[in-house]
Scaffold this active site. Sequence first.
Site, PDB file in Angstrom:
ATOM      1  CG  HIS A   1      -1.711  -1.372   1.215  1.00  0.00           C
ATOM      2  ND1 HIS A   1      -2.666  -1.745   0.302  1.00  0.00           N
ATOM      3  CD2 HIS A   1      -1.560  -2.443   2.055  1.00  0.00           C
ATOM      4  CE1 HIS A   1      -3.091  -2.967   0.565  1.00  0.00           C
ATOM      5  NE2 HIS A   1      -2.430  -3.422   1.613  1.00  0.00           N
TER       6      HIS A   1
ATOM      7  CD  GLU B   1      -1.963  -3.980   4.912  1.00  0.00           C
ATOM      8  OE1 GLU B   1      -1.383  -4.926   4.327  1.00  0.00           O
ATOM      9  OE2 GLU B   1      -3.158  -3.683   4.706  1.00  0.00           O
TER      10      GLU B   1
ATOM     11  CD  GLU C   1      -1.807 -10.226   4.072  1.00  0.00           C
ATOM     12  OE1 GLU C   1      -1.652  -9.425   5.025  1.00  0.00           O
ATOM     13  OE2 GLU C   1      -2.464  -9.959   3.052  1.00  0.00           O
TER      14      GLU C   1
ATOM     15  CG  HIS D   1       0.708  -6.960   2.126  1.00  0.00           C
ATOM     16  ND1 HIS D   1      -0.196  -6.039   1.648  1.00  0.00           N
ATOM     17  CD2 HIS D   1       1.592  -7.176   1.125  1.00  0.00           C
ATOM     18  CE1 HIS D   1       0.120  -5.715   0.401  1.00  0.00           C
ATOM     19  NE2 HIS D   1       1.209  -6.389   0.068  1.00  0.00           N
TER      20      HIS D   1
END
Length: 277
Positions: free
Chosen positions: A73, A111, A241, A166
């Site tokens: 992101h 995040e 993740e 992430h």
Amino acid sequence: MSAPLRIAAALLAGTALCAGCAGAGSTAPAPTPVSATTSDLPATTVARTAATATPARTPTAAAAPVVLLDPGHNGGNAGATKTINRKVPDGRGGTKPCNTTGTSTDAGYAEHAFTWDLAQRVRKQLQAKGVTVVLTRPDDRGVGPCVDERGDAGAKAKAAAAVSLHADGAAPKGRGFHVAYADPPLNAAQSGPARTLATDLRDAMQKGRFAPADYIGTKGLDGREDLGGLNTATVPTALVECANMRNPAEAELVSSPAGRERYATAITAGILAFLGR
């Protein structure tokens, strides 16, 4: 007698004196060399010696491996919805949005901020081990890049491996990490090396005392066909993740510098294992 002739005569005399000096089974002492400075030698001899001398060799260090880190992101995505909603290739013949804003903890820790901080920590640890690190974004204030660009970035950097960082935003009861890889594979890098990278990362996370996710994947691994950054990759690529940011305990861990350092140490160990370092 000139200096060159004196030197030659001395060398011949030394040889003659030593000939036959050693008895049977003994070793003759080596003749003492006659030293001379360049001022004692003719100019032509000095020039010829300099021209034929073997230069000193400097050991050449092996080229440092390159690793691409992709902090997920970006800080400016939320203010650029038109840009991040633009459709881009998903790597499997379809399209998907360029990017998303990512998730956050219930307390508001985003995040994109977590992945940016984590990337700096992993980069520092890898560089300390002689690894060259390239990032897909220069800061946490921009927009994008899109998922297809992130997937292509590993090949552009000539990276030996690419790791996307992430954190998940699942139901609060879910907890644990998982490592995603492209499945079914679309090229040689995805068909074996990417799975090896994912497994090395999974193993290192477990050694770092992180538990595999209890709500997705199998034993911490998750083959995916819907992630454009994995589908478009042509170097070994995996996506970590790290935690479920909506789980209270894991939200506390990712929000603390000590927790992020733990994640960084585990991820670094997994990358180094894949590189064989």
